[in-house]
Design a protein around this motif. Structure first.
Motif, PDB file in Angstrom:
ATOM      1  N   GLY A  36       9.683   8.222 -10.152  1.00  0.00           N
ATOM      2  CA  GLY A  36       8.726   7.172  -9.805  1.00  0.00           C
ATOM      3  C   GLY A  36       9.125   5.842 -10.414  1.00  0.00           C
ATOM      4  O   GLY A  36       9.727   5.795 -11.496  1.00  0.00           O
ATOM      5  N   SER A  38       7.889   1.685 -11.257  1.00  0.00           N
ATOM      6  CA  SER A  38       6.800   0.719 -11.392  1.00  0.00           C
ATOM      7  C   SER A  38       7.119  -0.516 -10.562  1.00  0.00           C
ATOM      8  O   SER A  38       8.281  -0.916 -10.448  1.00  0.00           O
ATOM      9  CB  SER A  38       6.596   0.330 -12.863  1.00  0.00           C
ATOM     10  N   TYR A  81       8.876   1.564   2.821  1.00  0.00           N
ATOM     11  CA  TYR A  81       9.042   2.707   1.912  1.00  0.00           C
ATOM     12  C   TYR A  81      10.522   3.035   1.769  1.00  0.00           C
ATOM     13  O   TYR A  81      11.255   3.112   2.762  1.00  0.00           O
ATOM     14  CB  TYR A  81       8.276   3.886   2.489  1.00  0.00           C
ATOM     15  N   ASN A 117       9.644   5.903  -4.537  1.00  0.00           N
ATOM     16  CA  ASN A 117       8.774   6.872  -5.204  1.00  0.00           C
ATOM     17  C   ASN A 117       8.535   8.023  -4.248  1.00  0.00           C
ATOM     18  O   ASN A 117       8.194   7.802  -3.084  1.00  0.00           O
ATOM     19  CB  ASN A 117       7.440   6.215  -5.585  1.00  0.00           C
ATOM     20  N   ASN A 119       6.166   9.855  -4.274  1.00  0.00           N
ATOM     21  CA  ASN A 119       4.726   9.836  -4.020  1.00  0.00           C
ATOM     22  C   ASN A 119       4.405   8.670  -3.064  1.00  0.00           C
ATOM     23  O   ASN A 119       4.215   7.534  -3.489  1.00  0.00           O
ATOM     24  CB  ASN A 119       3.963   9.686  -5.333  1.00  0.00           C
ATOM     25  N   TYR A 120       4.355   8.955  -1.773  1.00  0.00           N
ATOM     26  CA  TYR A 120       4.121   7.925  -0.762  1.00  0.00           C
ATOM     27  C   TYR A 120       2.793   7.214  -0.986  1.00  0.00           C
ATOM     28  O   TYR A 120       2.680   6.002  -0.767  1.00  0.00           O
ATOM     29  CB  TYR A 120       4.168   8.569   0.625  1.00  0.00           C
ATOM     30  N   TRP A 121       1.780   7.939  -1.419  1.00  0.00           N
ATOM     31  CA  TRP A 121       0.449   7.347  -1.599  1.00  0.00           C
ATOM     32  C   TRP A 121       0.452   6.295  -2.714  1.00  0.00           C
ATOM     33  O   TRP A 121      -0.265   5.306  -2.624  1.00  0.00           O
ATOM     34  CB  TRP A 121      -0.564   8.453  -1.881  1.00  0.00           C
ATOM     35  N   LYS A 122       1.276   6.508  -3.716  1.00  0.00           N
ATOM     36  CA  LYS A 122       1.418   5.507  -4.770  1.00  0.00           C
ATOM     37  C   LYS A 122       2.053   4.234  -4.216  1.00  0.00           C
ATOM     38  O   LYS A 122       1.670   3.108  -4.570  1.00  0.00           O
ATOM     39  CB  LYS A 122       2.263   6.075  -5.914  1.00  0.00           C
ATOM     40  N   ASP A 125      -0.439   2.224  -2.310  1.00  0.00           N
ATOM     41  CA  ASP A 125      -1.273   1.437  -3.234  1.00  0.00           C
ATOM     42  C   ASP A 125      -0.577   0.138  -3.648  1.00  0.00           C
ATOM     43  O   ASP A 125      -1.232  -0.894  -3.855  1.00  0.00           O
ATOM     44  CB  ASP A 125      -1.602   2.258  -4.489  1.00  0.00           C
ATOM     45  N   ASN A 126       0.726   0.181  -3.762  1.00  0.00           N
ATOM     46  CA  ASN A 126       1.473  -0.997  -4.197  1.00  0.00           C
ATOM     47  C   ASN A 126       1.512  -2.105  -3.147  1.00  0.00           C
ATOM     48  O   ASN A 126       1.818  -3.254  -3.477  1.00  0.00           O
ATOM     49  CB  ASN A 126       2.907  -0.615  -4.577  1.00  0.00           C
TER      50      ASN A 126
END
Length: 450
Positions: A36, A38, A81, A117, A119-122, A125-126
């Motif tokens: 992941g 940031s 993505y 990431n 985690n696609y859902w994260k 959110d970005n």
């Protein structure tokens, strides 16, 4: 000799310094995706002065960069993505095409740290945070006198919704948003406030190429293009055994189609229509009813039809492409009148020849009905423009090999070119035996109505 060595050393040091000044998009890999990343947004500025050497644009003081010209139009290029962390393969060429087309600021929004990431859902959110970052920059541009109407945001996948969120923060005063296969997962079915919508800019266009998987299905802009129906793209693999291309080819095709429109050497006409089936049936070819200038051209030059499109609610358009560049096809509306006593059903293969080159199309998207003295129409899209057409070959088949072979008696076949304002081609009184190719020379069409 000593002076010469000093000069060479200084030149090498200057070249190294220049190389260090050139910024590149963040390059990550799968391990970053697994752990992941940031969010960190970097703005890479390209102009005609530095086409191949990006300059980092400061968020706090962007105007200290002498190459950032506020009086020039600005185009933001926003990726989506990045599950493997690598930079987009199309990025460099896209920037070059834009700058060849027009003198402008091209700002590549590098949010690879945040888009990489597993985690696609994260990552979703970005997107709001990236939009907030861009909003801050554009607000500074506005305060310095920049014309928001001269801003063009090109967003790929999640980048399309980032463009929408940014535009909404300025109440739709940004000039143009181009959405290239806007992301569908987590956005399908959402209200306009949670995704891109036509109110986010003065002109919003969306291209759909993978609506049955990674892309958004419904209309999002003032004009929506559904290439090849909006789902499966020609040349893309159809099975999972093809590796990663199976997942990304259809989705990524949107970028290459739009890039080809920036070059504009092979324009693609987008036909307003209620469905892809009606488009294939040749029911939406009358472009004169849309505007005096006809149907819009897909892509970068579609803004020419902006005033007409803004008068409508949302326009859904369709076109077909080749599997590789040049993507444009050359269309004919084919009208056929038969005089068989009984109604026949079947498929047609049409071949055009100028004596040296040939172009062929199989009209097999559905079985056509041939009823006595009733005109049947269909769209035929060829992969190249063969001119002048000296010969036409036809083959009729029913797809029912075990039954007695049928004969199709044509009272008239008319091929009307959809480009180049060429005259229709006709042939009268022709007999087609099933699975046998018949070749003939076309003649001028008579002023008759059957």
């Amino acid at each position: 000799m000593v002076c010469w060595l000093v000069l060479v050393t200084l030149m090498l040091m200057f070249d190294v310094h220049r190389a260090q000044e050139c910024e590149e998009m963040t390059d990550l890999d799968l391990k970053h995706s697994l752990s992941g990343t940031s969010l960190n947004v970097r703005l890479l500025l390209y102009t005609r002065v530095n086409v191949s050497c990006a300059q980092l644009l400061s968020h706090r003081e962007p105007f200290r960069n002498p190459r950032f010209n506020l009086s020039s139009p600005s185009t933001f290029l926003i990726h989506g993505y990045r599950p493997t962390g690598s930079p987009p393969v199309w990025l460099t060429q896209f920037v070059q095409l834009l700058l060849q087309r027009r003198d402008m600021n091209v700002i590549v929004v590098d949010w690879n740290r945040g888009a990489t990431n597993i985690n696609y859902w994260k990552v979703v959110d970005n997107t709001r945070k990236v939009a907030a970052n861009l909003t801050d920059l554009i607000q500074k541009m506005k305060e310095k006198g920049a014309d928001l109407g001269s801003i063009h945001m090109i967003g790929v996948s999640l980048g399309a919704h980032i463009s929408g969120f940014t535009g909404a923060n300025f109440n739709g005063s940004i000039g143009r948003i181009t959405a290239l296969d806007p992301a569908g997962p987590e956005f399908n079915g959402q209200p306009p406030s949670e995704r891109l919508d036509p109110s986010d800019a003065q002109f919003v266009e969306a291209l759909h190429t993978d609506m049955d998987a990674l892309g958004y299905r419904d209309v999002l802009g003032h004009i929506d293009y559904y290439a090849n129906g909006g789902a499966d793209q020609p040349g893309c693999p159809r099975t999972i055994f093809s590796g990663s291309q199976y997942f990304k080819c259809d989705h990524q095709r949107s970028v290459f189609l739009y890039m080809s429109s920036v070059n504009s050497s092979c324009p693609i006409t987008a036909y307003p229509c209620d469905s892809y089936t009606l488009f294939q049936d040749g029911e939406c070819m009358d472009c004169g009813r849309f505007t005096p200038d006809g149907c819009p051209v897909f892509g970068y030059d579609a803004v020419r039809w902006k005033d007409r499109l803004l008068q409508l609610i949302q326009t859904r358009t369709y076109f077909q492409t080749n599997k590789a560049s040049p993507f444009c096809k050359f269309g004919y509306k084919v009208d056929i009148v038969t005089w068989n006593q009984k109604t026949h059903w079947g498929y047609l293969t049409i071949k055009l020849s100028d004596g040296q080159e040939e172009a062929q199309v199989e009209l097999n998207h559905k079985s056509l009905m041939f009823e006595r003295f009733v005109e049947s129409s269909v769209l035929a899209q060829f992969d190249r423009d063969v001119q002048p057409v000296k010969e036409i070959s036809l083959k009729f088949c029913t797809g029912k090999g075990l039954r007695p072979r049928k004969k199709l008696r044509l009272l008239r076949i008319r091929l009307t070119p959809l480009q180049n304002h060429l005259r229709p081609l006709c042939r009268y009184d022709l007999l087609l035996e099933e699975n046998k190719e018949v070749t003939f020379r076309p003649i001028p069409c008579e002023d008759s109505n059957f």
